[in-house]
Design a protein around this motif. Structure first.
Motif, PDB file in Angstrom:
ATOM      1  N   UNK A  62       0.848  -1.194   0.000  1.00  0.00           N
ATOM      2  CA  UNK A  62       0.000   0.000   0.000  1.00  0.00           C
ATOM      3  C   UNK A  62       0.886   1.247   0.000  1.00  0.00           C
ATOM      4  N   UNK A  63       0.934   1.933  -1.134  1.00  0.00           N
ATOM      5  CA  UNK A  63       1.690   3.177  -1.188  1.00  0.00           C
ATOM      6  C   UNK A  63       1.035   4.222  -0.297  1.00  0.00           C
ATOM      7  N   UNK A  64       1.835   5.112   0.267  1.00  0.00           N
ATOM      8  CA  UNK A  64       1.294   6.224   1.035  1.00  0.00           C
ATOM      9  C   UNK A  64       0.635   7.215   0.074  1.00  0.00           C
ATOM     10  N   UNK A  65      -0.187   8.098   0.598  1.00  0.00           N
ATOM     11  CA  UNK A  65      -0.844   9.087  -0.262  1.00  0.00           C
ATOM     12  C   UNK A  65       0.178   9.968  -0.963  1.00  0.00           C
ATOM     13  N   UNK A  66       1.249  10.293  -0.261  1.00  0.00           N
ATOM     14  CA  UNK A  66       2.315  11.105  -0.868  1.00  0.00           C
ATOM     15  C   UNK A  66       2.950  10.373  -2.045  1.00  0.00           C
ATOM     16  N   UNK A  67       3.212   9.078  -1.871  1.00  0.00           N
ATOM     17  CA  UNK A  67       3.797   8.279  -2.958  1.00  0.00           C
ATOM     18  C   UNK A  67       2.844   8.169  -4.130  1.00  0.00           C
ATOM     19  N   UNK A  68       1.555   7.957  -3.826  1.00  0.00           N
ATOM     20  CA  UNK A  68       0.561   7.822  -4.891  1.00  0.00           C
ATOM     21  C   UNK A  68       0.480   9.095  -5.718  1.00  0.00           C
ATOM     22  N   UNK A  69       0.441  10.238  -5.056  1.00  0.00           N
ATOM     23  CA  UNK A  69       0.337  11.517  -5.758  1.00  0.00           C
ATOM     24  C   UNK A  69       1.552  11.747  -6.645  1.00  0.00           C
ATOM     25  N   UNK A  70       2.735  11.423  -6.130  1.00  0.00           N
ATOM     26  CA  UNK A  70       3.955  11.591  -6.925  1.00  0.00           C
ATOM     27  C   UNK A  70       3.926  10.702  -8.169  1.00  0.00           C
ATOM     28  N   UNK A  84       1.212   9.402  -9.575  1.00  0.00           N
ATOM     29  CA  UNK A  84       0.117   9.838 -10.427  1.00  0.00           C
ATOM     30  C   UNK A  84       0.532  11.020 -11.299  1.00  0.00           C
ATOM     31  N   UNK A  85       1.307  11.933 -10.741  1.00  0.00           N
ATOM     32  CA  UNK A  85       1.791  13.071 -11.524  1.00  0.00           C
ATOM     33  C   UNK A  85       2.634  12.595 -12.707  1.00  0.00           C
ATOM     34  N   UNK A  86       3.450  11.586 -12.438  1.00  0.00           N
ATOM     35  CA  UNK A  86       4.295  11.038 -13.494  1.00  0.00           C
ATOM     36  C   UNK A  86       3.448  10.382 -14.583  1.00  0.00           C
ATOM     37  N   UNK A 141      -9.753   7.027 -11.581  1.00  0.00           N
ATOM     38  CA  UNK A 141     -10.693   8.136 -11.411  1.00  0.00           C
ATOM     39  C   UNK A 141      -9.944   9.432 -11.099  1.00  0.00           C
ATOM     40  N   UNK A 142      -8.889   9.340 -10.303  1.00  0.00           N
ATOM     41  CA  UNK A 142      -8.072  10.520  -9.984  1.00  0.00           C
ATOM     42  C   UNK A 142      -7.339  11.014 -11.227  1.00  0.00           C
ATOM     43  N   UNK A 143      -6.903  10.081 -12.076  1.00  0.00           N
ATOM     44  CA  UNK A 143      -6.227  10.446 -13.316  1.00  0.00           C
ATOM     45  C   UNK A 143      -7.181  11.225 -14.218  1.00  0.00           C
ATOM     46  N   UNK A 144      -8.402  10.744 -14.335  1.00  0.00           N
ATOM     47  CA  UNK A 144      -9.409  11.462 -15.131  1.00  0.00           C
ATOM     48  C   UNK A 144      -9.624  12.869 -14.571  1.00  0.00           C
ATOM     49  N   UNK A 145      -9.730  12.951 -13.266  1.00  0.00           N
ATOM     50  CA  UNK A 145      -9.937  14.245 -12.600  1.00  0.00           C
ATOM     51  C   UNK A 145      -8.780  15.190 -12.908  1.00  0.00           C
ATOM     52  N   UNK A 146      -7.562  14.692 -12.832  1.00  0.00           N
ATOM     53  CA  UNK A 146      -6.376  15.522 -13.071  1.00  0.00           C
ATOM     54  C   UNK A 146      -6.300  16.004 -14.517  1.00  0.00           C
ATOM     55  N   UNK A 147      -6.779  15.174 -15.439  1.00  0.00           N
ATOM     56  CA  UNK A 147      -6.715  15.517 -16.864  1.00  0.00           C
ATOM     57  C   UNK A 147      -7.940  16.297 -17.336  1.00  0.00           C
ATOM     58  N   UNK A 148      -8.897  16.505 -16.432  1.00  0.00           N
ATOM     59  CA  UNK A 148     -10.114  17.214 -16.804  1.00  0.00           C
ATOM     60  C   UNK A 148     -11.047  16.381 -17.662  1.00  0.00           C
TER      61      UNK A 148
END
Length: 291
Positions: free
Chosen positions: A24-32, A34-36, A265-272
């Motif tokens: 289980x990645x931490x939220x900080x790891x997931x966000x990093x 996901x940005x990539x 779902x977060x990826x879709x949100x980030x890409x609009x």
């Protein structure tokens, strides 16, 4: 739960490694991470080289279908003398993950989608057949041996191994005239070879893509499990999304260990990208991460 699918398959002891510990990645790891991944998606859109996607059983867990090697997977629990829980294939509905993939496809970020699942949900959610490679088949599909017309059924075709089902083709998709060819099932058994046309489509997709994304698969079963190796040989980077360590963990550029639907779902949100969730979801909608 012993599904109809399992009951139709031949015995096959070499099912790969089951029950690996979940990471289980931490939220900080997931966000990093996901940005990539989002950067790869934006690059794919700008260069016209869409993301190439491989789907595994982890995509359908939100539809209440158990996976195979996960913590509560069919084969993991079978090794412990237990049965997995889940709904019948015939009542399963596309979930948030399926709908997020469809939204990314519609928005032009992804094109070719290989699914290893035989539940028919990728086709049912609306991914165009011309962009979908059902590499292991579809339990709800019959195909004409003569004209190759396809028939999507409401009930499971009770056969695997590309065998005749006893049905007859009612028309030729090219001419419209009666065909009367014999119908076969469209689902592989363990010893059935993957269609050469599927392999040709995969080769073509490599030439059109800029990044390879593996979703909800442990990459244990060959030949699809070796696709990250093919990507590396072609100079294409790979991202995996899976709770468990995959067979090529050290090979891929980014391994995301988190809930598949949260990432998509977060990826879709980030890409609009708007996801049409409808009003008949089998799973809960996650709160998207802000990246």
């Amino acid at each position: 739960m012993t599904s109809v699918y399992e009951s139709l398959l031949s015995e096959y002891p070499n099912k790969g490694v089951v029950g690996k510990p979940e990471i289980r990645d931490s939220e900080t790891e997931i966000i990093e991470k996901l940005r990539k991944l989002a950067a790869h998606f934006r690059d794919a859109k700008s260069t016209g080289k869409p993301i190439f996607v491989l789907i595994g059983a982890g995509v359908s867990t939100g539809s209440k279908l158990p996976d195979f090697r996960g913590k509560h997977g069919v084969w993991t629990l079978a090794a412990e003398g237990k049965s997995a829980e889940g709904v019948d294939f015939q009542v399963a509905r596309p979930g948030v993950s399926h709908k997020s993939i469809l939204a990314l496809h519609k928005a032009g970020y992804i094109k070719t989608v290989i699914t290893q699942n035989v539940d028919g949900l990728d086709r049912k959610v609306g991914i165009p057949v011309e962009d979908l490679i059902e590499v292991h088949g579809n339990l709800f599909l019959e195909v004409c041996l003569s004209c190759y017309s396809e028939y999507v059924r409401n009930e499971i075709v009770m056969s695997v191994g590309l065998k005749p089902t006893g049905g007859s083709c009612t028309g030729n998709k090219k001419t419209g005239r009666p065909c009367r060819g014999k119908l076969r099932d469209a689902t592989l058994d363990w010893d059935t070879e993957i269609s050469p046309s599927h392999l040709d489509r995969i080769k073509k997709a490599w030439k059109e893509t800029s990044h390879f994304l593996c979703i909800g698969t442990s990459l244990e079963i060959i030949p699809m499990g070796s696709l990250p190796l093919d990507a590396k040989k072609r100079g294409i980077t790979t991202t995996t999304i899976n709770y468990q360590e995959t067979a090529h963990e050290k090979l891929v550029e980014t391994a995301i260990h988190a809930d598949v639907k949260l990432i998509l779902y977060s990826l879709c949100h980030a890409l609009g990208v708007k996801v049409d969730l409808g009003d008949d979801l089998p799973d809960d909608v996650p709160v998207p991460l802000n990246i």
